[in-house]
Design a protein around this motif. Structure first.
Motif, PDB file in Angstrom:
ATOM      1  N   ALA A  67      13.958 -11.446  -5.754  1.00 40.49           N
ATOM      2  CA  ALA A  67      14.850 -11.581  -4.598  1.00 40.49           C
ATOM      3  C   ALA A  67      14.683 -12.972  -4.021  1.00 40.49           C
ATOM      4  CB  ALA A  67      14.534 -10.521  -3.540  1.00 40.49           C
ATOM      5  N   THR A  68      15.803 -13.692  -3.868  1.00 41.27           N
ATOM      6  CA  THR A  68      15.774 -15.036  -3.294  1.00 41.27           C
ATOM      7  C   THR A  68      16.223 -14.961  -1.846  1.00 41.27           C
ATOM      8  OG1 THR A  68      16.277 -16.001  -5.454  1.00 41.27           O
ATOM      9  CG2 THR A  68      16.595 -17.395  -3.519  1.00 41.27           C
ATOM     10  N   LEU A  69      15.377 -15.431  -0.928  1.00 39.92           N
ATOM     11  CA  LEU A  69      15.647 -15.328   0.504  1.00 39.92           C
ATOM     12  C   LEU A  69      16.280 -16.608   1.021  1.00 39.92           C
ATOM     13  CD1 LEU A  69      12.314 -13.593   1.597  1.00 39.92           C
ATOM     14  CD2 LEU A  69      14.405 -12.579   0.698  1.00 39.92           C
ATOM     15  N   SER A  70      16.775 -16.545   2.259  1.00 38.62           N
ATOM     16  CA  SER A  70      17.511 -17.674   2.830  1.00 38.62           C
ATOM     17  C   SER A  70      16.608 -18.657   3.569  1.00 38.62           C
ATOM     18  CB  SER A  70      18.585 -17.154   3.791  1.00 38.62           C
ATOM     19  OG  SER A  70      17.985 -16.432   4.867  1.00 38.62           O
ATOM     20  N   ALA A  71      15.329 -18.308   3.797  1.00 45.30           N
ATOM     21  CA  ALA A  71      14.417 -19.196   4.532  1.00 45.30           C
ATOM     22  C   ALA A  71      13.064 -19.193   3.838  1.00 45.30           C
ATOM     23  CB  ALA A  71      14.276 -18.740   5.986  1.00 45.30           C
ATOM     24  N   GLU A  72      12.265 -20.222   4.133  1.00 38.91           N
ATOM     25  CA  GLU A  72      10.968 -20.373   3.496  1.00 38.91           C
ATOM     26  C   GLU A  72       9.924 -19.454   4.123  1.00 38.91           C
ATOM     27  OE1 GLU A  72       9.773 -24.435   3.438  1.00 38.91           O
ATOM     28  OE2 GLU A  72      11.276 -25.011   1.935  1.00 38.91           O
ATOM     29  N   ILE A  73       9.097 -18.856   3.270  1.00 41.15           N
ATOM     30  CA  ILE A  73       8.093 -17.885   3.706  1.00 41.15           C
ATOM     31  C   ILE A  73       6.760 -18.592   3.917  1.00 41.15           C
ATOM     32  CG2 ILE A  73       6.789 -15.823   3.019  1.00 41.15           C
ATOM     33  CD1 ILE A  73       9.242 -15.011   1.363  1.00 41.15           C
ATOM     34  N   TYR A  74       6.092 -18.261   5.034  1.00 44.02           N
ATOM     35  CA  TYR A  74       4.736 -18.775   5.251  1.00 44.02           C
ATOM     36  C   TYR A  74       3.685 -17.829   4.672  1.00 44.02           C
ATOM     37  CZ  TYR A  74       0.451 -20.343   7.525  1.00 44.02           C
ATOM     38  OH  TYR A  74      -0.834 -20.780   7.752  1.00 44.02           O
ATOM     39  N   GLN A 119      20.151 -12.563   4.387  1.00 39.93           N
ATOM     40  CA  GLN A 119      20.412 -12.466   5.820  1.00 39.93           C
ATOM     41  C   GLN A 119      19.904 -13.716   6.526  1.00 39.93           C
ATOM     42  OE1 GLN A 119      17.272  -9.881   7.996  1.00 39.93           O
ATOM     43  NE2 GLN A 119      17.430  -8.976   5.938  1.00 39.93           N
ATOM     44  N   LYS A 120      20.540 -14.038   7.657  1.00 42.97           N
ATOM     45  CA  LYS A 120      20.161 -15.230   8.409  1.00 42.97           C
ATOM     46  C   LYS A 120      18.828 -14.989   9.120  1.00 42.97           C
ATOM     47  CE  LYS A 120      21.804 -18.472  11.912  1.00 42.97           C
ATOM     48  NZ  LYS A 120      22.883 -18.805  12.882  1.00 42.97           N
ATOM     49  N   ILE A 121      17.916 -15.939   9.011  1.00 44.65           N
ATOM     50  CA  ILE A 121      16.597 -15.858   9.647  1.00 44.65           C
ATOM     51  C   ILE A 121      16.579 -16.820  10.835  1.00 44.65           C
ATOM     52  CG2 ILE A 121      14.107 -16.092   9.321  1.00 44.65           C
ATOM     53  CD1 ILE A 121      15.404 -13.837   7.695  1.00 44.65           C
ATOM     54  N   GLU A 122      16.321 -16.295  12.022  1.00 45.82           N
ATOM     55  CA  GLU A 122      16.350 -17.124  13.225  1.00 45.82           C
ATOM     56  C   GLU A 122      15.153 -18.064  13.282  1.00 45.82           C
ATOM     57  OE1 GLU A 122      14.017 -13.437  14.400  1.00 45.82           O
ATOM     58  OE2 GLU A 122      15.744 -13.937  13.151  1.00 45.82           O
ATOM     59  N   THR A 123      15.292 -19.118  14.055  1.00 41.17           N
ATOM     60  CA  THR A 123      14.218 -20.088  14.275  1.00 41.17           C
ATOM     61  C   THR A 123      13.530 -19.775  15.597  1.00 41.17           C
ATOM     62  OG1 THR A 123      15.353 -21.810  13.028  1.00 41.17           O
ATOM     63  CG2 THR A 123      13.650 -22.518  14.574  1.00 41.17           C
ATOM     64  N   PHE A 177       0.813  -1.216   0.000  1.00 38.65           N
ATOM     65  CA  PHE A 177       0.000   0.000   0.000  1.00 38.65           C
ATOM     66  C   PHE A 177       0.847   1.266   0.000  1.00 38.65           C
ATOM     67  CE2 PHE A 177      -2.911  -3.201   1.692  1.00 38.65           C
ATOM     68  CZ  PHE A 177      -4.029  -2.964   0.911  1.00 38.65           C
ATOM     69  N   GLN A 178       2.120   1.148   0.338  1.00 38.54           N
ATOM     70  CA  GLN A 178       2.989   2.323   0.334  1.00 38.54           C
ATOM     71  C   GLN A 178       3.500   2.662  -1.062  1.00 38.54           C
ATOM     72  OE1 GLN A 178       5.988   1.353   3.280  1.00 38.54           O
ATOM     73  NE2 GLN A 178       4.760   2.184   4.941  1.00 38.54           N
ATOM     74  N   THR A 179       3.622   1.645  -1.930  1.00 38.26           N
ATOM     75  CA  THR A 179       4.161   1.887  -3.271  1.00 38.26           C
ATOM     76  C   THR A 179       3.172   1.569  -4.384  1.00 38.26           C
ATOM     77  OG1 THR A 179       5.066  -0.358  -3.437  1.00 38.26           O
ATOM     78  CG2 THR A 179       6.462   1.321  -2.401  1.00 38.26           C
ATOM     79  N   GLY A 180       2.090   0.817  -4.085  1.00 38.40           N
ATOM     80  CA  GLY A 180       1.147   0.393  -5.113  1.00 38.40           C
ATOM     81  C   GLY A 180       1.616  -0.808  -5.907  1.00 38.40           C
ATOM     82  N   GLU A 181       2.770  -1.400  -5.533  1.00 37.87           N
ATOM     83  CA  GLU A 181       3.286  -2.576  -6.241  1.00 37.87           C
ATOM     84  C   GLU A 181       2.673  -3.861  -5.678  1.00 37.87           C
ATOM     85  OE1 GLU A 181       7.792  -1.156  -7.364  1.00 37.87           O
ATOM     86  OE2 GLU A 181       7.378  -1.732  -5.293  1.00 37.87           O
ATOM     87  N   PHE A 182       2.780  -4.940  -6.472  1.00 39.28           N
ATOM     88  CA  PHE A 182       2.285  -6.246  -6.064  1.00 39.28           C
ATOM     89  C   PHE A 182       3.464  -7.149  -5.702  1.00 39.28           C
ATOM     90  CE2 PHE A 182      -1.007  -5.085  -9.429  1.00 39.28           C
ATOM     91  CZ  PHE A 182      -1.814  -4.445  -8.500  1.00 39.28           C
ATOM     92  N   ILE A 183       3.240  -8.057  -4.734  1.00 44.03           N
ATOM     93  CA  ILE A 183       4.291  -8.958  -4.262  1.00 44.03           C
ATOM     94  C   ILE A 183       3.734 -10.370  -4.228  1.00 44.03           C
ATOM     95  CG2 ILE A 183       5.980  -9.391  -2.428  1.00 44.03           C
ATOM     96  CD1 ILE A 183       5.163  -6.561  -1.340  1.00 44.03           C
ATOM     97  N   VAL A 184       4.504 -11.318  -4.719  1.00 47.33           N
ATOM     98  CA  VAL A 184       4.098 -12.720  -4.654  1.00 47.33           C
ATOM     99  C   VAL A 184       5.333 -13.565  -4.347  1.00 47.33           C
ATOM    100  CG1 VAL A 184       4.456 -13.384  -7.077  1.00 47.33           C
ATOM    101  CG2 VAL A 184       2.588 -14.421  -5.763  1.00 47.33           C
ATOM    102  N   VAL A 185       5.096 -14.753  -3.785  1.00 46.28           N
ATOM    103  CA  VAL A 185       6.170 -15.694  -3.465  1.00 46.28           C
ATOM    104  C   VAL A 185       5.956 -16.965  -4.277  1.00 46.28           C
ATOM    105  CG1 VAL A 185       7.294 -17.035  -1.651  1.00 46.28           C
ATOM    106  CG2 VAL A 185       6.348 -14.786  -1.122  1.00 46.28           C
ATOM    107  N   HIS A 186       7.003 -17.418  -4.949  1.00 42.72           N
ATOM    108  CA  HIS A 186       6.919 -18.727  -5.596  1.00 42.72           C
ATOM    109  C   HIS A 186       8.076 -19.603  -5.124  1.00 42.72           C
ATOM    110  CE1 HIS A 186      10.165 -18.084  -8.598  1.00 42.72           C
ATOM    111  NE2 HIS A 186       9.684 -16.863  -8.760  1.00 42.72           N
ATOM    112  N   ASP A 187       7.842 -20.876  -5.087  1.00 41.70           N
ATOM    113  CA  ASP A 187       8.835 -21.862  -4.637  1.00 41.70           C
ATOM    114  C   ASP A 187       9.353 -21.547  -3.238  1.00 41.70           C
ATOM    115  OD1 ASP A 187       8.705 -23.264  -7.140  1.00 41.70           O
ATOM    116  OD2 ASP A 187       9.884 -21.638  -7.994  1.00 41.70           O
ATOM    117  N   ASN A 188       8.479 -20.990  -2.400  1.00 41.75           N
ATOM    118  CA  ASN A 188       8.699 -20.766  -0.959  1.00 41.75           C
ATOM    119  C   ASN A 188       9.702 -19.666  -0.615  1.00 41.75           C
ATOM    120  OD1 ASN A 188       6.921 -22.846   0.127  1.00 41.75           O
ATOM    121  ND2 ASN A 188       8.387 -24.312  -0.725  1.00 41.75           N
TER     122      ASN A 188
END
Length: 715
Positions: free
Chosen positions: A103-110, A141-145, A73-84
């Motif tokens: 952008a490829t992240l280091s942990a899986e997104i819920y 960046q490292k994502i904590e558990t 809502f701050q930029t009007g852009e859309f965001i989606v996640v594929h392959d977690n």
């Protein structure tokens, strides 16, 4: 009363449930536009009012979208996640998702949450939460558990509380459920164990939640067909502790107890929930709206083609899968009242909608569905409930025993246990008795001041001044301005003498002391912005505020026609710090009787009266900055409250304030304001005579033709 309007199909593309079906529906930055995410490869932007798609985007073959697309809502852009792990960000002009930002992240997104007023928040499967900007700055960046082994997230939602996001997510481990509350204002993560209480063991199938200022109301639909509620504090006393919260029964048997699929639950407003599922074991699935305040079924609609057990709502639209197609059902929920709950309000309804004004048998036992019950058994249940109301619960007796001899920490523990028990009809009197017990021990042991327990009891929203006399006096003695503010906001029957005593403390307490105190700031707008005050240059000598040459309002016309250089704009800044402003606003909101309040206002020191008048005048100038004459904020003072208190203070203290040099400019400003209002009223009175003549002419038009031209001369 609630009503379901005529449904329409939004997506004509066949969809299904499960990973390859419909993943979610999310609001776009335009009110009437929604993002629909298919579990395979596609995101479609729909305009609901036109019932047509505005755009469609797909990931390439071999990639799978793993959580619903959202709008930033701050930029009007859309965001989606594929392959977690892979983020894609695009806008409406983009055509191919393979060529947009990645952008490829280091942990899986819920899940990614996005709501108005804050940046998107990313919740990872291991329980960590990050802001989108921080992730984009360093994707690897490292994502904590956060979660333990075998603990999985089942449901999540985000709210805005006091302009800050609060995220809740529910986890499950070996049949036990836990609630995590992530507050971003204090950057704390709190964990709660959801305790089933005394009801039979049942499997939780769906969650939904709403929020007020202090608590998250978590509702769950269980396998026994009932809806349960759990109140979870947003700001716990000890965030590091794993605390237990108890579920209590909210609605009985809203769906068939054996329903294993096609059921869903969502909150519509503070008094209504929407439920998806079969009402009886052999019946077809229905969409129904229930009133939780009066526990009545308001309306329902049969869905003969079945559903997937997915339900979303935005504004006044419900989204669901009916058969294999995405369907929208507009709904209306009026303000909850007993007449509306019982179907006594007149309203128009769709012929295909069944309204059930009094569907629930109030004395039915669990699992008996929608049928009636034997009258003798109902009488026995009713008698048993009456007896239970009159007998204090064991937790109350244990708490009273603890108050008499144990430490403040032990009392807080027992108080939490008591508040976790389901409330009875006489809950408010029991809470009043607990407060009186605490105050009684404080009287005998002055060093004993259980502030945390008292604050927690006040926040139950059931107390009044008459239920716990002496509480505000103790807070005044301790100069506990936070507790006094809370009492002023919640108690409807505070005596005027106590209100004035609070006002004296709020005006006299030092700014340094206020800096160290936690104050509720929701009633305060931005006090840092100064306001412009137009001051006429004083070229004449006024005697007792009166000029013989200005005995009538003709001089107003002369002043209005003067050149702009005859007036100078001066800047007026807020005379008090924001925390003091919040305390004074609590005074402005309090109820009073003018006759009883005036004598006590005369006891306030003159310099404090001047300071309060300066703040009130500043609020008036802030109101004058916009056409609606209102202040920004959640619960700001109204213009009437501001003007009433200016009049009260001047009536009580004018002869004293007029002698103070510091108040001269303020009194002059108020004098000019009143004078201008008198002139405006005088001009309006003149216009009123003309309008009366026009009304008379209107009444004489009966004998005229359908068309005429008239010339009216006003003198």
């Amino acid at each position: 009363m609630a009503a379901l309007e005529e449904e329409f199909t939004l997506s004509t593309v066949p969809l299904g449930a499960g990973p390859n079906g419909l993943l979610g529906v999310e609001q776009s930055d335009k009110t009437d536009q929604f993002l629909v995410t298919h579990g395979g490869r596609t995101v479609i932007l729909y305009k609901v009012s036109d019932q047509k798609p505005l755009g469609s985007w797909s990931v390439k073959q071999g990639q799978i979208i793993t959580c619903p697309a959202v709008c930033n809502f701050q930029t009007g852009e859309f965001i989606v996640v594929h392959d977690n792990k892979v983020l894609r960000i695009w806008n409406t002009e983009d055509v191919n998702l393979d060529k947009v930002f990645k952008a490829t992240l280091s942990a899986e997104i819920y899940r990614i949450h996005s709501i108005q007023g804050t940046e998107p928040l990313v919740l990872f499967k291991e329980g960590a939460v990050r802001g989108l900007e921080a992730l984009l700055a360093e994707p690897q960046q490292k994502i904590e558990t956060v979660l333990s082994d075998d603990e999985v997230i089942k449901w999540t939602k985000v709210f805005m509380v006091f302009r800050h996001p609060v995220l809740i997510f529910i986890t499950e481990k070996h049949g036990n459920h836990f609630a995590y509350i992530q507050t971003f204002s204090s950057r704390t993560l709190s964990k709660y164990t959801l305790f089933h209480g005394q009801e039979e063991k049942s499997v939780i199938q769906n969650f939904t939640a709403s929020v007020d200022r202090k608590f998250i109301s978590l509702m769950s639909l269980s396998s026994d067909g009932c809806v349960y509620e759990t109140l979870i504090p947003i700001h716990p006393r000890d965030p590091d502790e794993n605390q237990r919260v108890v579920r209590s029964l909210l609605l009985k048997t809203v769906v068939a107890g054996n329903a294993r699929s096609g059921v869903a639950l969502t909150v519509l407003d503070q008094d209504h929930v929407a439920v998806l599922g079969p009402p009886l074991p052999a019946s077809k699935e229905c969409l129904s709206i229930w009133n939780t305040k009066f526990q009545t079924l308001q309306t329902s609609r049969e869905l003969p083609q079945g559903t997937s057990g997915q339900l979303w709502y935005f504004g006044e639209n419900l989204f669901m899968l009916h058969g294999k197609f995405l369907t929208v059902i507009p709904y209306k929920c009026e303000v909850s009242s007993l007449a509306g709950a019982l179907g006594k309000l007149k309203h128009s309804q769709d012929p295909g909608t069944h309204t059930v004004p009094h569907f629930v048998n109030w004395e039915t036992s669990r699992g008996c569905g929608f049928g009636s019950q034997n009258s003798e058994q109902s009488k026995r249940i009713l008698r048993r409930r009456k007896i239970e109301v009159n007998v204090p619960p064991p937790a109350f007796e244990q708490l009273l025993s603890t108050i008499k001899k144990d430490s403040e920490k032990d009392i807080e523990v027992e108080l939490c246990k008591f508040l976790a028990v389901k409330r009875t009809p006489d809950f408010h009197t029991i809470v009043g008795d607990i407060v009186l017990e605490l105050l009684g021990r404080h009287t005998t042991e002055p060093s004993f001041y259980p502030r945390n327990s008292l604050m927690q009891l006040i926040q139950t929203h059931v107390l009044s001044y008459s239920l716990c006399p002496g509480l505000m006096e103790v807070a005044l003695e301790k100069t506990d301005v936070q507790m006094l503010q809370l009492c002023l906001q919640q108690f409807p029957d505070i005596p005027e003498s106590i209100t004035c005593a609070c006002l004296k403390i709020f005006l006299s307490i030092s700014d340094d002391s206020l800096q160290e105190t936690e104050i509720n700031m929701e009633s305060v707008s931005d006090c840092s912005d100064p306001v412009q005050e137009k001051m006429d240059e004083q070229t004449e000598i006024l005697q007792n505020g009166f000029n013989a040459d200005e005995q009538n309002c003709d001089s107003c016309d002369r002043k209005l026609n003067q050149k702009p250089q005859d007036a100078a704009e001066e800047t007026t800044s807020c005379p008090v710090v924001p925390k003091r402003a919040a305390l004074l606003n609590a005074i402005l909101h309090s109820a009073y009787s003018e006759m009883f309040l005036l004598p006590h206002l005369k006891d306030i020191p003159a310099q404090h009266v001047t300071l309060f008048l300066q703040y009130l005048y500043f609020l008036y100038l802030k109101c004058s900055e916009n056409a609606t004459m209102t202040l920004p904020g959640l619960h700001p003072p109204t213009l009437n409250q501001i003007m009433d208190w200016i009049c009260l203070l001047l009536d009580a203290n004018f002869t004293v304030v007029v002698m103070i040099p510091e108040a001269k400019r303020l009194l002059l400003s108020l004098y000019k304001f009143v004078k201008s209002q008198i002139c405006i009223c005088s001009e309006l009175n003149k216009i009123e005579v003309s309008f009366r003549e026009l009304q008379k002419l209107n009444q004489e038009k009966n004998n005229r033709e359908l068309y005429s031209i008239e010339v009216l001369e006003l003198f």
